[in-house]
Design a protein around this motif. Structure first.
Motif, PDB file in Angstrom:
ATOM      1  N   SER A  44      17.388  31.321  20.815  1.00 37.81           N
ATOM      2  CA  SER A  44      16.908  31.945  22.041  1.00 37.81           C
ATOM      3  C   SER A  44      15.950  30.993  22.738  1.00 37.81           C
ATOM      4  CB  SER A  44      16.197  33.274  21.732  1.00 37.81           C
ATOM      5  OG  SER A  44      15.083  33.053  20.879  1.00 37.81           O
ATOM      6  N   VAL A  45      15.753  31.224  24.022  1.00 40.19           N
ATOM      7  CA  VAL A  45      14.866  30.389  24.830  1.00 40.19           C
ATOM      8  C   VAL A  45      13.547  31.132  24.998  1.00 40.19           C
ATOM      9  CG1 VAL A  45      14.550  29.233  27.041  1.00 40.19           C
ATOM     10  CG2 VAL A  45      16.841  29.373  26.021  1.00 40.19           C
ATOM     11  N   PRO A  46      12.423  30.597  24.472  1.00 40.75           N
ATOM     12  CA  PRO A  46      11.139  31.307  24.575  1.00 40.75           C
ATOM     13  C   PRO A  46      10.628  31.352  26.006  1.00 40.75           C
ATOM     14  CG  PRO A  46      10.848  29.121  23.602  1.00 40.75           C
ATOM     15  CD  PRO A  46      12.319  29.345  23.707  1.00 40.75           C
ATOM     16  N   THR A  47       9.755  32.319  26.267  1.00 40.35           N
ATOM     17  CA  THR A  47       9.228  32.540  27.619  1.00 40.35           C
ATOM     18  C   THR A  47       8.518  31.321  28.172  1.00 40.35           C
ATOM     19  OG1 THR A  47       8.955  34.874  27.058  1.00 40.35           O
ATOM     20  CG2 THR A  47       7.770  34.070  28.993  1.00 40.35           C
ATOM     21  N   ARG A  48       7.844  30.571  27.313  1.00 37.46           N
ATOM     22  CA  ARG A  48       7.043  29.427  27.775  1.00 37.46           C
ATOM     23  C   ARG A  48       7.896  28.402  28.521  1.00 37.46           C
ATOM     24  NH1 ARG A  48       8.366  25.339  24.441  1.00 37.46           N
ATOM     25  NH2 ARG A  48       9.150  25.869  22.349  1.00 37.46           N
ATOM     26  N   VAL A  49       9.172  28.304  28.176  1.00 37.53           N
ATOM     27  CA  VAL A  49      10.044  27.319  28.836  1.00 37.53           C
ATOM     28  C   VAL A  49      10.137  27.599  30.326  1.00 37.53           C
ATOM     29  CG1 VAL A  49      12.439  26.512  28.998  1.00 37.53           C
ATOM     30  CG2 VAL A  49      11.367  26.811  26.758  1.00 37.53           C
ATOM     31  N   THR A  55      22.178  33.812  32.746  1.00 34.52           N
ATOM     32  CA  THR A  55      21.942  34.991  31.920  1.00 34.52           C
ATOM     33  C   THR A  55      22.006  34.651  30.446  1.00 34.52           C
ATOM     34  OG1 THR A  55      23.095  36.212  33.658  1.00 34.52           O
ATOM     35  CG2 THR A  55      22.559  37.413  31.655  1.00 34.52           C
ATOM     36  N   GLY A  56      22.883  33.728  30.076  1.00 37.04           N
ATOM     37  CA  GLY A  56      22.973  33.324  28.680  1.00 37.04           C
ATOM     38  C   GLY A  56      21.697  32.687  28.175  1.00 37.04           C
ATOM     39  N   LEU A  57      21.023  31.936  29.052  1.00 34.12           N
ATOM     40  CA  LEU A  57      19.755  31.311  28.669  1.00 34.12           C
ATOM     41  C   LEU A  57      18.589  32.293  28.740  1.00 34.12           C
ATOM     42  CD1 LEU A  57      20.023  27.829  30.444  1.00 34.12           C
ATOM     43  CD2 LEU A  57      20.339  28.340  28.014  1.00 34.12           C
ATOM     44  N   GLY A  58      18.830  33.473  29.310  1.00 36.20           N
ATOM     45  CA  GLY A  58      17.755  34.451  29.443  1.00 36.20           C
ATOM     46  C   GLY A  58      16.808  34.125  30.569  1.00 36.20           C
TER      47      GLY A  58
END
Length: 502
Positions: free
Chosen positions: A6-11, A76-79
């Motif tokens: 998953s891609v964290p929010t900080r990115v 969407t896949g990367l969130g």
């Protein structure tokens, strides 16, 4: 077991990432996200559904991502948070002026309205949202099943939409399904209790409601979905009415939600077997929400297992793999070898449909080992079909998809000889696939002999899916060369198959 990254929010707080999004430079977005997490290109491919080779060309600047549906799939896949892009993501409703000015899309890629999917994966997974998803799935199926005209005149597409309501669910795209899975995995189930004017619900009533559904299962495996689809739809409406209008405590509320999850998932399976795939997916996604409300991982895994079938049967094999893997992650602490084996066979079918032979064989081997262990303490009562014959049948289908016709013939032979315990439709499906394997191997005499048995079952079982497999067999027979004797047999068989459609 490997889980999706998953891609964290900080990115998404990184200014360079935001700038690349504003410029619609998705190659730069992919490269920077991978560096900041970090991720491999294979990880981004798994999240977005784009191939690794395509991502490599995208990052090198050799390709540009301009197709709207693929842009939505990638983001969407990367969130990607919806407020960072002007383009509406699946299921996300954004006001036209909600995005910061700096993130507006350039002139060559203007904002495009994307039809949202429902149930909306990004909204809170509350009890009310669960009820809404169940109602919407039921309404959509009812509207889709209406005749082309009624007493007031023709029912146009617009009129049907109005009957179903503006939020009628449409089939979730692969990436929206991924979002649903992630939310199911992450959300905490809220307390489920209700004080209404209606009668207090007892646990005995829940047992009766479950018993009715179990009887529908028995009818389905022997007679096909055509005999039970309408009954399941009515039963789901009753369960939803009880959830909405009755009084119940936490324990009873969870059990009611479990019945709703099971009923919605089964209604989805019946709709799928009856040839209504869009309604089927809406039911299954609603079943996933209800399983979450019930805090029942086994029911959630069951809904995902049926979504996997929907995926590999509808041309979305990666959906099948994602759904099956997610179900396995949630039950890995349970003693449920048969449920895990079921998920593995459906994962294998997804791999096979995608041409991933080695991955398919590994999944089938693991499924066979789990099946041989026998039922575990946590295997659900509704999982009645997992046995050695099922493993052979799913192996045959995987080999057929991979073009290994000799292995398919062998596996289907074992499946057909196995005890089916009243599962006439499944027996017919394996016969029809075995006939296809014979036809593709060039043995039309064997294909006709086995196909005749499948047709005999299809004439007494109401299953659109079985008839579809037989139509595929007809096409294989027409493509194959034949002797005079087999030509006569092929003609007779294809005529019987054609008669089924009428």
């Amino acid at each position: 077991m490997v889980s999706l990254p998953s891609v964290p929010t900080r990115v998404w707080q990184d200014e360079a990432v935001r700038s690349a999004l504003a410029d619609w430079d998705f190659g730069q977005v992919s490269r920077m996200v991978r560096q900041l997490v970090p991720l491999r290109q294979e990880d981004v491919a798994a999240l977005t559904g784009l191939s690794q080779s395509y991502l490599s060309m995208l990052e090198c600047g050799d390709r540009r991502l301009t197709d709207v549906s693929r842009v939505v799939q990638f983001l969407t896949g990367l969130g990607t948070p919806p407020d960072l892009v002007r383009l509406p993501l699946p299921g996300i409703s954004q006001p036209a002026d909600s995005a910061p000015a700096r993130t507006a899309a350039p002139a060559e890629a203007p904002p495009v309205a994307v039809t949202p999917t429902a149930p909306d994966p990004v909204l809170p997974w509350t009890a009310d949202r669960m009820l809404s998803a169940l109602r919407l799935a039921h309404t959509a199926d009812t509207a889709a099943d209406r005749p082309a005209s009624d007493a007031n005149g023709p029912v146009t597409a617009t009129a049907t939409s109005e009957v179903a309501g503006a939020d009628t669910p449409r089939p979730a795209s692969g990436i929206a399904l991924n979002s649903m899975i992630q939310r199911w995995d992450a959300e905490q189930a809220e307390p489920l209790r209700r004080a209404a004017a209606g009668t207090r619900v007892s646990l005995e009533l829940c047992d009766h409601l479950q018993g009715t559904l179990d009887e529908l299962r028995v009818m389905d495996k022997g007679s096909g979905s055509g005999a039970v689809s309408d009954l399941a739809r009515a039963h789901l409406a009753l369960v939803v009415r009880v959830l909405e209008r009755s009084t119940y405590d936490e324990v009873t509320g969870r059990k009611l939600a479990a019945v709703a999850a099971d009923t919605a998932t089964q209604a989805g399976w019946f709709a799928f077997d009856a040839g209504r795939p869009d309604a089927a997916r809406a039911y299954m996604l609603a079943g996933l929400r209800a399983a979450h409300a019930a805090a029942d991982d086994r029911l959630g895994a069951g809904a995902l297992s049926y979504l996997a079938i929907h995926g590999y049967s509808s041309g979305d094999p990666r959906d099948a793999v994602r759904a099956a893997e997610a179900g396995r992650r949630r039950i890995e602490r349970l003693d449920a070898p048969h449920l895990a084996a079921t998920l593995l066979t459906r994962q294998a079918r997804g791999h096979a449909a995608a041409g991933e032979g080695e991955a398919a064989r590994r999944a089938l081997g693991e499924a066979a080992e789990l099946c041989a262990r026998g039922r575990g303490e946590d295997d659900p009562h509704w999982l009645y079909w997992m046995n050695e014959g099922e493993i052979h049948g799913q192996s045959g289908s995987a080999h057929l998809a991979l073009g290994n016709t000799a292995r398919a013939v062998e596996s289907f032979g074992h499946a057909i000889r196995a005890e089916r315990n009243g599962e006439r439709r499944t027996h017919g499906l394996f016969l029809s696939r075995a006939a296809q394997a014979h036809a593709r191997a060039g043995d039309l005499d064997a294909a006709c002999a086995v196909g005749e048995e499948a047709v005999a079952i299809a004439e007494t079982v109401q299953s659109a899916r079985l008839r579809e497999h037989l139509r595929d067999l007809s096409a294989d027979l027409r493509r194959g060369g034949s002797t005079r004797r087999s030509a006569v047999g092929s003609r007779v068989l294809t005529e019987r198959i054609a008669a089924l459609a009428s």
